[in-house]
Design a protein around this motif. Sequence first.
Motif, PDB file in Angstrom:
ATOM      1  N   LEU A  28      50.045  50.377  43.676  1.00  0.00           N
ATOM      2  CA  LEU A  28      49.133  50.049  42.854  1.00  0.00           C
ATOM      3  C   LEU A  28      48.071  49.239  43.325  1.00  0.00           C
ATOM      4  N   TRP A  29      48.150  48.497  44.323  1.00  0.00           N
ATOM      5  CA  TRP A  29      47.171  47.612  44.773  1.00  0.00           C
ATOM      6  C   TRP A  29      46.445  48.425  45.931  1.00  0.00           C
ATOM      7  N   ALA A  30      46.832  49.762  46.265  1.00  0.00           N
ATOM      8  CA  ALA A  30      46.260  50.703  47.077  1.00  0.00           C
ATOM      9  C   ALA A  30      45.289  51.452  46.117  1.00  0.00           C
ATOM     10  N   GLN A  31      45.641  51.596  44.794  1.00  0.00           N
ATOM     11  CA  GLN A  31      44.763  52.420  44.062  1.00  0.00           C
ATOM     12  C   GLN A  31      43.625  51.552  42.987  1.00  0.00           C
ATOM     13  N   HIS A  32      43.956  50.297  42.942  1.00  0.00           N
ATOM     14  CA  HIS A  32      43.210  49.473  42.281  1.00  0.00           C
ATOM     15  C   HIS A  32      42.972  47.975  42.774  1.00  0.00           C
ATOM     16  N   ARG A  33      41.794  47.537  42.326  1.00  0.00           N
ATOM     17  CA  ARG A  33      41.694  46.096  43.191  1.00  0.00           C
ATOM     18  C   ARG A  33      42.185  45.200  42.105  1.00  0.00           C
ATOM     19  N   ILE A  34      42.721  44.341  42.902  1.00  0.00           N
ATOM     20  CA  ILE A  34      43.521  42.892  41.860  1.00  0.00           C
ATOM     21  C   ILE A  34      42.312  42.521  41.322  1.00  0.00           C
ATOM     22  N   GLU A  35      41.271  42.019  41.911  1.00  0.00           N
ATOM     23  CA  GLU A  35      40.440  41.370  41.364  1.00  0.00           C
ATOM     24  C   GLU A  35      39.624  41.803  40.049  1.00  0.00           C
ATOM     25  N   ASP A  36      39.915  43.211  39.909  1.00  0.00           N
ATOM     26  CA  ASP A  36      39.191  44.128  38.775  1.00  0.00           C
ATOM     27  C   ASP A  36      40.255  44.098  37.771  1.00  0.00           C
ATOM     28  N   VAL A  37      41.419  44.227  38.062  1.00  0.00           N
ATOM     29  CA  VAL A  37      42.545  44.425  36.841  1.00  0.00           C
ATOM     30  C   VAL A  37      43.727  43.403  36.781  1.00  0.00           C
TER      31      VAL A  37
END
Length: 227
Positions: A28-37
């Motif tokens: 998941l953290w390769a597909q989405h930025r932690i700081e965004d979601v």
Amino acid sequence: MTEHIVILTGAGISAESGLGTFRDEGGLWAQHRIEDVATPEGFARDPELVQRFYNMRRAEAVKAAPNAAHRALAALEAVHDVLIVTQNVDGLHEAAGSKNVLHMHGSLARAMCATCQARWDAPLVMTVSDACPSCGAKATRPDIVWFGEIPYGMEKIDAALSQATLFASIGTSGNVYPAAGFVAEARRLGVPTVELNLEPSAGYSMFDEVRIGPASETVPEWVADFS
Ligand code: APR
């Protein structure tokens, strides 16, 4: 003898149920930025993006079924005093029959109001126009503990560790605190520790015993060793 077991679980225990992990290849953290979601700041910046991310994960989670690892832990609870402290936000431990489950990072099944802190069962799809059932504010958010927020249940977890006769860590990379620190606390208290993971976690050297393999195999084997 009745064991008092504290079991920390992470995304790896739900991987074989088809739910993505965070830090594995393509996670998941390769597909989405932690700081965004997964931060309050990201939610304030773009609540629509965050609601879409958790609506996607909620839709996947409700379709997923518990696997042999979840079921084995539910069986263990019938024989020993077990507290499952899960970092996971899916409901697969409960679906497998576990009763004593503490969601330290919250749950996709719950929603909350960023204004009045009310909490309720989440609808399958949440939108930014949803109004809080308590105060009416259009500030509803998933009841998920984001980075920088305080995990749930820490006092209960500390109390359980202080009474534990065994600490097990299953399917977690050992990267995120305070969960990653539980093994050190167990050791400080003289509690035996075991890790069951697909590969050695960041804290593997802290464990008395490490069993490597997929949770659907290692967890039933480990539970069978209790019987
Ligand atoms: N069986 C056992 N372990 C597995 C399996 C499997 N089938 N598949 C993957 N794993 C292991 C991986 O080797 C890895 O060590 O599960 C671990 C998953 O690690 P992460 O993806 O980092 O997930 P997790 O440890 O639960 O993350 C902790 O970080 O981003 C936050 O809030 C989020 O709760 C999450 C926390």
